[in-house]
Enzyme design. Structure first.
Site, mmCIF file in Angstrom:
data_model
loop_
_atom_site.group_PDB
_atom_site.id
_atom_site.type_symbol
_atom_site.label_atom_id
_atom_site.label_comp_id
_atom_site.label_asym_id
_atom_site.label_seq_id
_atom_site.Cartn_x
_atom_site.Cartn_y
_atom_site.Cartn_z
ATOM 1 N N LYS A 13 -0.152 11.526 -23.345
ATOM 2 C CA LYS A 13 -0.830 10.216 -23.396
ATOM 3 C C LYS A 13 -1.018 9.746 -24.846
ATOM 4 O O LYS A 13 -0.737 8.602 -25.167
ATOM 5 C CB LYS A 13 -2.212 10.293 -22.711
ATOM 6 C CG LYS A 13 -2.167 10.732 -21.257
ATOM 7 C CD LYS A 13 -3.545 10.695 -20.608
ATOM 8 C CE LYS A 13 -4.556 11.668 -21.187
ATOM 9 N NZ LYS A 13 -4.232 13.109 -20.967
ATOM 10 N N ARG A 88 -11.927 8.900 -16.562
ATOM 11 C CA ARG A 88 -11.594 10.265 -16.136
ATOM 12 C C ARG A 88 -12.319 10.641 -14.859
ATOM 13 O O ARG A 88 -12.137 11.746 -14.352
ATOM 14 C CB ARG A 88 -11.999 11.245 -17.230
ATOM 15 C CG ARG A 88 -10.829 11.828 -18.034
ATOM 16 C CD ARG A 88 -11.439 12.676 -19.106
ATOM 17 N NE ARG A 88 -10.593 13.647 -19.712
ATOM 18 C CZ ARG A 88 -9.965 13.481 -20.865
ATOM 19 N NH1 ARG A 88 -10.001 12.328 -21.475
ATOM 20 N NH2 ARG A 88 -9.289 14.483 -21.396
ATOM 21 N N ARG A 127 0.512 22.170 -30.266
ATOM 22 C CA ARG A 127 0.481 20.856 -30.913
ATOM 23 C C ARG A 127 -0.487 20.804 -32.100
ATOM 24 O O ARG A 127 -1.456 21.533 -32.158
ATOM 25 C CB ARG A 127 0.168 19.757 -29.900
ATOM 26 C CG ARG A 127 -1.229 19.784 -29.364
ATOM 27 C CD ARG A 127 -1.390 18.757 -28.251
ATOM 28 N NE ARG A 127 -2.743 18.751 -27.743
ATOM 29 C CZ ARG A 127 -3.185 17.966 -26.769
ATOM 30 N NH1 ARG A 127 -2.357 17.119 -26.186
ATOM 31 N NH2 ARG A 127 -4.432 18.019 -26.390
ATOM 32 N N ARG A 161 -6.649 21.019 -32.775
ATOM 33 C CA ARG A 161 -7.921 20.827 -32.079
ATOM 34 C C ARG A 161 -8.513 22.168 -31.660
ATOM 35 O O ARG A 161 -7.792 23.036 -31.192
ATOM 36 C CB ARG A 161 -7.698 19.962 -30.837
ATOM 37 C CG ARG A 161 -7.484 18.517 -31.176
ATOM 38 C CD ARG A 161 -7.046 17.709 -30.004
ATOM 39 N NE ARG A 161 -7.762 17.974 -28.761
ATOM 40 C CZ ARG A 161 -7.597 17.291 -27.648
ATOM 41 N NH1 ARG A 161 -6.732 16.284 -27.629
ATOM 42 N NH2 ARG A 161 -8.263 17.586 -26.577
ATOM 43 N N ARG A 172 -9.806 22.547 -18.661
ATOM 44 C CA ARG A 172 -9.479 21.109 -18.784
ATOM 45 C C ARG A 172 -8.535 20.681 -17.654
ATOM 46 O O ARG A 172 -8.644 19.579 -17.120
ATOM 47 C CB ARG A 172 -8.861 20.826 -20.159
ATOM 48 C CG ARG A 172 -9.923 20.869 -21.259
ATOM 49 C CD ARG A 172 -9.332 21.041 -22.640
ATOM 50 N NE ARG A 172 -8.500 19.944 -23.062
ATOM 51 C CZ ARG A 172 -7.611 20.018 -24.060
ATOM 52 N NH1 ARG A 172 -7.456 21.150 -24.726
ATOM 53 N NH2 ARG A 172 -6.894 18.974 -24.374
#
Ligand code: AMP
Length: 214
Positions: A13, A88, A127, A161, A172
């Site tokens: 996203k 969400r 990432r 992160r 998550r």
């Protein structure tokens, strides 16, 4: 134009929202980025959100709705926005409908980025972003052309992160399936749900999104 990118953590996203921001002049509204900035600044919201985010759970609907409503009132959002990470939950989706109605704005499309959970852990744990300009990279799938140097701004510092670790990722994903996936039928019923193949490579996903919104 108001677009929602809906998908599991790691579906891409943020990457696609950044591209849409650059090519269409839309403003990326990432609630995750807003919360991380609040945590870094030590605001009241940041203090409340920090431990929730570290557990991979969802921050309260009231806080999230207030953050988005205030952000949408800022003048740059008149150009149009891409909602990345919001809504969400069904409560957030309903609150969004009513705030857009009050602000005389309307939702153009909700784009689901479909992925299989199996690939997401690798995607997420690999990432990282440029600390200077926020450009996103990945250890295996999207490396800078020159090792250690950001393609976009030449920055040489990168960050990861703290919630991008295997343990938090599984909670998550659970939050996504339990609380966010039920939004798919919600938007399908409204006739604005579209889908792209989030398993495809990054450029192909961009092409599919462009085809949908052009
Ligand atoms: P993201 O950057 O979108 O993966 O979000 C990182 C974390 O921020 C999530 O795991 C949640 O803890 C929190 N968060 C972001 N957006 C929302 C939202 N709309 N509602 C509740 N929590 C959120």
């Amino acid at each position: 134009m108001i677009l929602i990118l809906l998908g599991a953590p790691g579906a891409g996203k943020g990457t696609q929202a950044q591209r849409l921001q650059n090519t269409h002049g839309l403003v990326q509204l990432s609630t995750g980025d807003m919360l991380r900035a609040a945590v870094a600044a030590g605001t009241d919201v940041g203090k409340q959100a920090k431990s929730v985010m570290e557990r991979g759970e969802l921050v309260s609907d009231d806080i999230m709705t207030r953050i988005i409503s205030e952000r949408l009132d800022q003048p740059d959002c008149e150009k149009g926005v891409i909602l990345d990470g919001f809504p969400r939950t069904e409560a957030q989706a309903e609150a969004l409908d009513s705030m857009l109605n009050d602000k005389k704005m309307s939702l153009n499309a909700v784009i689901e980025m479909k992925t299989d959970d199996g690939v997401l852990v690798e995607r997420i744990t690999g990432r990282y972003t440029c600390a200077k300009c926020g450009a996103g990279y990945h250890d295996s799938f999207l490396k800078p052309v020159k090792y250690g140097v950001c393609d976009k701004c030449g920055g040489t510092e990168f960050s990861r992160r703290s919630d991008d670790n295997a343990e938090t990722v599984s909670s998550r994903l659970q939050s996504y399936h339990n609380q966010t996936a039920p939004l798919l039928p919600y938007y399908k019923e409204k006739g604005i749900l579209k889908q792209v193949d989030g398993m495809a490579d990054i450029d192909e996903v961009t092409r599919q999104i462009e085809a949908l919104i052009s």
